[in-house]
Design a protein around this motif. Structure first.
Motif, PDB file in Angstrom:
ATOM      1  N   UNK A 273       0.812  -1.212   0.000  1.00 35.41           N
ATOM      2  CA  UNK A 273       0.000   0.000   0.000  1.00 35.41           C
ATOM      3  C   UNK A 273       0.847   1.265   0.000  1.00 35.41           C
ATOM      4  N   UNK A 274       1.824   1.345   0.909  1.00 37.63           N
ATOM      5  CA  UNK A 274       2.652   2.553   1.009  1.00 37.63           C
ATOM      6  C   UNK A 274       3.486   2.760  -0.249  1.00 37.63           C
ATOM      7  N   UNK A 275       3.971   1.685  -0.844  1.00 41.27           N
ATOM      8  CA  UNK A 275       4.800   1.805  -2.043  1.00 41.27           C
ATOM      9  C   UNK A 275       3.967   2.194  -3.254  1.00 41.27           C
ATOM     10  N   UNK A 276       2.761   1.648  -3.368  1.00 41.35           N
ATOM     11  CA  UNK A 276       1.868   2.076  -4.447  1.00 41.35           C
ATOM     12  C   UNK A 276       1.565   3.570  -4.315  1.00 41.35           C
ATOM     13  N   UNK A 277       1.307   4.017  -3.079  1.00 40.68           N
ATOM     14  CA  UNK A 277       1.024   5.431  -2.851  1.00 40.68           C
ATOM     15  C   UNK A 277       2.224   6.295  -3.222  1.00 40.68           C
ATOM     16  N   UNK A 278       3.422   5.828  -2.907  1.00 44.87           N
ATOM     17  CA  UNK A 278       4.629   6.575  -3.248  1.00 44.87           C
ATOM     18  C   UNK A 278       4.794   6.676  -4.762  1.00 44.87           C
ATOM     19  N   UNK A 279       4.526   5.591  -5.476  1.00 47.45           N
ATOM     20  CA  UNK A 279       4.610   5.620  -6.935  1.00 47.45           C
ATOM     21  C   UNK A 279       3.649   6.660  -7.501  1.00 47.45           C
ATOM     22  N   UNK A 280       2.419   6.674  -7.026  1.00 49.20           N
ATOM     23  CA  UNK A 280       1.436   7.625  -7.539  1.00 49.20           C
ATOM     24  C   UNK A 280       1.826   9.058  -7.162  1.00 49.20           C
ATOM     25  N   UNK A 281       2.413   9.239  -6.006  1.00 48.75           N
ATOM     26  CA  UNK A 281       2.883  10.566  -5.608  1.00 48.75           C
ATOM     27  C   UNK A 281       3.999  11.036  -6.540  1.00 48.75           C
ATOM     28  N   UNK A 282       4.942  10.142  -6.850  1.00 49.42           N
ATOM     29  CA  UNK A 282       6.019  10.495  -7.767  1.00 49.42           C
ATOM     30  C   UNK A 282       5.476  10.874  -9.141  1.00 49.42           C
ATOM     31  N   UNK A 283       4.416  10.212  -9.547  1.00 47.53           N
ATOM     32  CA  UNK A 283       3.822  10.457 -10.853  1.00 47.53           C
ATOM     33  C   UNK A 283       2.842  11.629 -10.830  1.00 47.53           C
ATOM     34  N   UNK A 284       2.674  12.223  -9.653  1.00 46.59           N
ATOM     35  CA  UNK A 284       1.751  13.352  -9.482  1.00 46.59           C
ATOM     36  C   UNK A 284       0.342  12.967  -9.919  1.00 46.59           C
ATOM     37  N   UNK A 285      -0.086  11.830  -9.453  1.00 45.64           N
ATOM     38  CA  UNK A 285      -1.418  11.323  -9.751  1.00 45.64           C
ATOM     39  C   UNK A 285      -2.266  11.332  -8.488  1.00 45.64           C
ATOM     40  N   UNK A 286      -3.568  11.210  -8.675  1.00 42.95           N
ATOM     41  CA  UNK A 286      -4.490  11.101  -7.547  1.00 42.95           C
ATOM     42  C   UNK A 286      -4.143   9.858  -6.733  1.00 42.95           C
ATOM     43  N   UNK A 287      -4.592   9.782  -5.470  1.00 42.38           N
ATOM     44  CA  UNK A 287      -4.256   8.618  -4.644  1.00 42.38           C
ATOM     45  C   UNK A 287      -4.657   7.285  -5.268  1.00 42.38           C
ATOM     46  N   UNK A 288      -5.756   7.253  -6.006  1.00 43.92           N
ATOM     47  CA  UNK A 288      -6.194   6.025  -6.672  1.00 43.92           C
ATOM     48  C   UNK A 288      -6.544   6.334  -8.118  1.00 43.92           C
ATOM     49  N   UNK A 289      -6.393   5.352  -9.014  1.00 41.84           N
ATOM     50  CA  UNK A 289      -6.848   5.565 -10.387  1.00 41.84           C
ATOM     51  C   UNK A 289      -8.365   5.745 -10.415  1.00 41.84           C
ATOM     52  N   UNK A 290      -8.838   6.501 -11.382  1.00 41.24           N
ATOM     53  CA  UNK A 290     -10.280   6.705 -11.501  1.00 41.24           C
ATOM     54  C   UNK A 290     -10.923   5.452 -12.088  1.00 41.24           C
ATOM     55  N   UNK A 291     -11.981   4.977 -11.440  1.00 39.92           N
ATOM     56  CA  UNK A 291     -12.709   3.820 -11.941  1.00 39.92           C
ATOM     57  C   UNK A 291     -13.746   4.292 -12.951  1.00 39.92           C
ATOM     58  N   UNK A 292     -13.728   3.689 -14.141  1.00 38.00           N
ATOM     59  CA  UNK A 292     -14.684   4.000 -15.198  1.00 38.00           C
ATOM     60  C   UNK A 292     -15.475   2.728 -15.496  1.00 38.00           C
ATOM     61  N   UNK A 293     -16.792   2.801 -15.330  1.00 39.14           N
ATOM     62  CA  UNK A 293     -17.668   1.658 -15.557  1.00 39.14           C
ATOM     63  C   UNK A 293     -18.487   1.921 -16.818  1.00 39.14           C
ATOM     64  N   UNK A 294     -18.441   0.976 -17.747  1.00 39.57           N
ATOM     65  CA  UNK A 294     -19.129   1.121 -19.027  1.00 39.57           C
ATOM     66  C   UNK A 294     -20.391   0.273 -19.007  1.00 39.57           C
ATOM     67  N   UNK A 295     -21.544   0.889 -19.267  1.00 38.19           N
ATOM     68  CA  UNK A 295     -22.804   0.142 -19.289  1.00 38.19           C
ATOM     69  C   UNK A 295     -23.740   0.726 -20.339  1.00 38.19           C
ATOM     70  N   UNK A 296     -24.106  -0.089 -21.316  1.00 35.47           N
ATOM     71  CA  UNK A 296     -25.109   0.347 -22.287  1.00 35.47           C
ATOM     72  C   UNK A 296     -26.514   0.141 -21.732  1.00 35.47           C
ATOM     73  N   UNK A 297     -26.678  -0.880 -20.889  1.00 40.74           N
ATOM     74  CA  UNK A 297     -28.009  -1.214 -20.366  1.00 40.74           C
ATOM     75  C   UNK A 297     -28.410  -0.359 -19.170  1.00 40.74           C
TER      76      UNK A 297
END
Length: 293
Positions: free
Chosen positions: A122-146
């Motif tokens: 967890x801490x290392x993933x957070x550090x990677x995203x911090x280095x990349x200047x990204x939000x704490x978590x990737x944005x979840x995109x859900x695709x639904x036609x129905x």
């Protein structure tokens, strides 16, 4: 998929370092936190923009065990901790994770975050995203036609973008938690996958991971949109008998008429598991004859 299931790592399970077998010299490399570099066997990076997918498959090519086992990735992988680490790392690299509504329904307790599948980093993933200047978590995109979404799903209460048809957008606005952003990406009954990717790009996402199933991958391949494939080959035989057990692609036939190939750019090993990375080749469609004048 190197698949979501109903929970996080089993207690006490720890990934072991991957052994690099082959790495193409031209691959981009981001500087990972040391613990992630040690486990993955090197740094990891992407040329942007990029769309990549992640699957785990049995030796006989099965990626899903049929409708009676809707979330079967961990059954195929044997809940291998190193596979879960790679899944978490690929999420940690992504600006957005794109899934279909079927994947959401099949994983009723899942969160599409790096730490959900591999909490030990967890801490290392957070550090990677911090280095990349990204939000704490990737944005979840859900695709639904129905528009058929489980409104109680925890992932929808933790912020998510819903891409649907214009016809369903208004109804979903009223039904979904306020944490969701609902966007129209086309008019029914289907959503063109190119519209979906355009909407994701419009949100500023250059590095996009899809954990959608074989039908979503088939659409991306059809439209020449998938750039890379990460494939874990698990040392297990799944078999096929009276249930539909798809391979990587569904809803699209290629051979013998259409040949799509891939270049192996990375191969790693953990015990009898292989972790492969391919770059997908997309030949240009045949030129259309000019209209007579």
């Amino acid at each position: 998929m190197a698949g979501p299931d109903t929970g996080a790592d089993a207690p006490g399970t720890q990934a072991r370092p991957l052994v690099p077998l082959y790495e193409a010299p031209q691959l981009p490399r981001w500087s990972l936190p040391p613990a992630l570099t040690e486990l993955y066997g090197s740094d990891l990076g992407f040329a942007e923009p990029v769309i990549y997918s992640n699957f785990v498959a049995s030796l006989d090519g099965v990626v899903a065990l049929g409708p009676e086992h809707p979330s079967s990735g961990s059954a195929i992988s044997g809940n291998e901790a190193t596979d879960r680490f790679v899944m978490g790392l690929l999420r940690a690299c992504a600006d957005a994770v794109v899934i279909g509504a079927g994947t959401l329904r099949a994983s009723p307790h899942h969160l599409w975050t790096p730490q959900h599948v591999y909490p030990a980093a967890t801490a290392d993933f957070a550090e990677l995203r911090h280095r990349r200047r990204r939000a704490p978590d990737p944005e979840l995109v859900v695709v639904t036609a129905s528009g058929d979404l489980p409104t109680e799903h925890p992932a929808l209460h933790a912020d998510a973008v819903i891409l649907t048809t214009a016809e369903n957008a208004r109804n979903l606005h009223a039904r979904l938690p306020a944490t969701c952003t609902v966007l129209a990406a086309g008019r029914g009954p289907r959503l063109p996958i190119s519209n979906v990717i355009d909407a994701v790009r419009a949100r500023g996402h250059g590095v996009v991971l899809t954990e959608g199933g074989p039908h979503l991958i088939g659409q991306l391949i059809r439209e020449r949109l998938l750039d890379e494939l990460f494939l874990t080959t698990a040392p297990v035989l799944a078999g096929r008998a009276n249930t539909i057990r798809p391979g990587l692609i569904a809803g699209l036939e290629l051979l013998p008429a259409h040949r799509r190939t891939a270049d192996l750019v990375s191969a790693r090993r953990r015990a009898s598991y292989l972790f492969l990375r391919y770059q997908i080749s997309h030949p240009l469609p045949p030129a259309q004859p000019a209209n007579p004048t």
